[in-house]
Design a protein around this motif. Structure first.
Motif, PDB file in Angstrom:
ATOM      1  N   ARG A  47      99.147 -85.179  -2.713  1.00 24.59           N
ATOM      2  CA  ARG A  47     100.760 -84.580  -3.186  1.00 24.59           C
ATOM      3  C   ARG A  47     101.248 -83.646  -2.518  1.00 24.59           C
ATOM      4  NH1 ARG A  47     100.221 -83.615  -8.461  1.00 24.59           N
ATOM      5  NH2 ARG A  47     100.272 -85.689  -8.934  1.00 24.59           N
ATOM      6  N   GLY A  76     102.672 -84.669   1.347  1.00 22.10           N
ATOM      7  CA  GLY A  76     104.045 -85.293   0.974  1.00 22.10           C
ATOM      8  C   GLY A  76     104.908 -85.164   2.090  1.00 22.10           C
ATOM      9  N   PRO A  77     105.443 -83.754   2.420  1.00 18.48           N
ATOM     10  CA  PRO A  77     106.459 -83.649   3.030  1.00 18.48           C
ATOM     11  C   PRO A  77     105.974 -83.724   4.602  1.00 18.48           C
ATOM     12  CG  PRO A  77     106.198 -81.793   1.368  1.00 18.48           C
ATOM     13  CD  PRO A  77     104.935 -82.683   1.153  1.00 18.48           C
ATOM     14  N   ALA A 126     106.164 -87.676   5.000  1.00 22.72           N
ATOM     15  CA  ALA A 126     107.301 -88.143   5.369  1.00 22.72           C
ATOM     16  C   ALA A 126     108.291 -87.711   6.658  1.00 22.72           C
ATOM     17  CB  ALA A 126     108.386 -87.265   4.324  1.00 22.72           C
ATOM     18  N   ALA A 149     107.051 -90.140   9.364  1.00 27.72           N
ATOM     19  CA  ALA A 149     106.928 -91.536   9.095  1.00 27.72           C
ATOM     20  C   ALA A 149     107.654 -92.601  10.258  1.00 27.72           C
ATOM     21  CB  ALA A 149     107.731 -91.702   7.645  1.00 27.72           C
ATOM     22  N   ARG A 198     103.778 -93.141  -1.453  1.00 26.63           N
ATOM     23  CA  ARG A 198     104.951 -92.682  -1.747  1.00 26.63           C
ATOM     24  C   ARG A 198     105.964 -92.241  -0.536  1.00 26.63           C
ATOM     25  NH1 ARG A 198     106.877 -88.777  -4.744  1.00 26.63           N
ATOM     26  NH2 ARG A 198     105.291 -87.493  -4.630  1.00 26.63           N
ATOM     27  N   HIS A 199     105.113 -91.614   0.634  1.00 26.44           N
ATOM     28  CA  HIS A 199     105.869 -91.190   1.753  1.00 26.44           C
ATOM     29  C   HIS A 199     105.763 -92.054   2.862  1.00 26.44           C
ATOM     30  CE1 HIS A 199     106.569 -87.520  -0.720  1.00 26.44           C
ATOM     31  NE2 HIS A 199     105.294 -87.684  -1.063  1.00 26.44           N
ATOM     32  N   ASP A 200     104.693 -92.822   2.943  1.00 20.12           N
ATOM     33  CA  ASP A 200     104.626 -93.888   4.156  1.00 20.12           C
ATOM     34  C   ASP A 200     103.476 -94.714   3.699  1.00 20.12           C
ATOM     35  OD1 ASP A 200     105.501 -94.459   6.912  1.00 20.12           O
ATOM     36  OD2 ASP A 200     103.023 -94.611   6.782  1.00 20.12           O
ATOM     37  N   ALA A 246     108.561 -94.896  -4.995  1.00 17.22           N
ATOM     38  CA  ALA A 246     109.421 -94.420  -4.238  1.00 17.22           C
ATOM     39  C   ALA A 246     110.686 -95.083  -4.065  1.00 17.22           C
ATOM     40  CB  ALA A 246     108.746 -94.380  -2.594  1.00 17.22           C
TER      41      ALA A 246
END
Length: 399
Positions: A24, A27-28, A31, A34, A84-86, A259
């Motif tokens: 988790r 994540g940033p 993202a 991506a 969720r992010h890629d 997402a």
């Protein structure tokens, strides 16, 4: 088994940190990278180092050779967080963990040599018609394989082959079928083939590769097709390899669907289609969103419950039985199809907001519909489970 267990009784200390929290936290960074991952079909630095530092490729690797050996539902949740992010990042690290499942089927010294490098990853493609020739001390192999997800990040590659004995006959397994042996070798021995031109999951670079008359020592090979051959104890490895593959695909699907739902909720708060009320105020949209939220949560809880139940009762050595394998397969197939349905609904409900490059929707839609074509997503898995529910598995083929 006692001798094998003793031989592996010198484990590297298991990491106690929560792999889901570590996923988790990435994540940033995922993202932010991506678009570059999609464009270059590679995971850039410093993200790749961050993924390795967070031990995202070590979740299913045995403790005895430096892995974390986490429970399957925890692994699934971590893959979901990455995805969720890629989707491509989640996919590549599900595949890297799945490849690490070869460790219980090769000598411990070999596994430790491969994974001594904290950045080690194995990539490979599915079995095909290529065959390895048994020779003194090992095998010689030539051939081409496809769908090697994560091969651009890998430093080891593998090939799954039938084996030709010196007399030209096919080597058979204990079921009387041609055995499939996995051969492992360093990446510099392969010729990559840049043929990954798909509509989705482009960042996985699931390309083809070939080798030519390569010698692979016996100690760098193993047969993963028979769960009874594993030399690593623990309930995680009582699950079949195919079952854990399906758990990874489900995790990617959950991440993409999660997402999409979150992005649609944000969109609906602001979007007012021409001539209509705000999406968030539309009763049909409200009810439909709630149904998809319930469906996704139910599928996730159903599969998580299955994995927890089976893990709790699994033997240290004996592979899980038919009923457990059926439950894993059914839970994963249901999860993947539910996630696909959720993604489809969001894409349609978002209208033209979903069709442009760079929106939170279009790449995830393409990624999900690439995932939905993969072997773990087949509609026929429901047929296979239903057939086994009525008739058992007399041929021993159900995984």
């Amino acid at each position: 088994m006692d001798q094998v267990s003793t031989a592996r009784a010198d484990p590297v200390l298991r990491q106690d940190a929560d792999c889901v929290a570590r996923a988790r936290a990435l994540g940033p960074a995922i993202a932010a990278a991506a678009d570059e991952i999609e464009r270059t079909q590679a995971i850039p630095e410093p993200l790749l180092t961050q993924l390795h530092d967070a031990r995202m490729a070590r979740m299913l690797l045995p403790v005895s050779c430096g892995g974390d050996q986490v429970e399957p539902w925890v692994y699934m949740a971590a893959i979901e967080e990455l995805s969720r992010h890629d989707g491509s990042v989640g996919w590549n690290f599900f595949v890297a963990n799945s490849a690490a499942l070869i460790a219980p089927f090769i000598p411990l010294a070999t596994a430790r040599e491969i994974y001594a490098d904290p950045r080690s990853l194995i990539a490979w493609g599915p079995p095909n018609a290529c065959k390895a020739r048994a020779v003194p001390g090992g095998y010689r192999v030539s051939g081409t394989w496809g769908f090697a997800s994560g091969s651009r990040q890998a430093n080891w590659m593998g090939a799954h082959c039938q084996v030709l004995e010196p007399d030209g006959s096919l080597r058979l397994n204990r079921f009387g079928r041609p055995t499939i042996r996995t051969l492992l070798f360093r990446k510099e021995n392969v010729t990559p083939i840049h043929d990954w031109t798909t509509i989705g999951m482009r960042g996985t670079a699931s390309e083809s590769y070939s080798v030519n008359d390569l010698f692979v020592p016996e100690s760098f090979t193993g047969t993963r097709e028979d769960p009874s051959l594993r030399t690593e104890p623990g309930p995680l490895y009582a699950f079949t390899m195919q079952g854990l593959y399906a758990v990874g695909v489900a995790g990617v699907g959950f991440g993409l669907a999660r997402a999409m739902l979150d992005s649609f909720t944000a969109l609906a708060a602001d979007k007012t289609p021409r001539g209509l009320q705000r999406l968030a105020d539309n009763a049909v949209v409200q009810a439909s969103l709630a149904r998809r939220e319930a469906a996704l949560g139910a599928a996730r809880a159903y599969l998580t419950g299955i994995l927890r139940d089976i893990h709790a009762s699994a033997d240290e050595w004996a592979p899980i039985g038919l009923q457990a394998r059926m439950r894993v397969r059914l839970g994963c197939a249901h999860a993947i199809h539910t996630a696909t349905d959720v993604v489809d609904w969001v894409y349609k409900a978002a209208g033209t907001s979903a069709i442009f490059l760079g929106t939170p929707f279009e790449r995830r839609f393409r990624d999900m519909h690439t995932l939905s074509q993969q072997i773990q997503s087949r509609e026929s898995h429901f047929e296979a489970v239903g057939r086994a529910m009525f008739n058992g598995d007399p041929d021993g083929l159900f995984l």
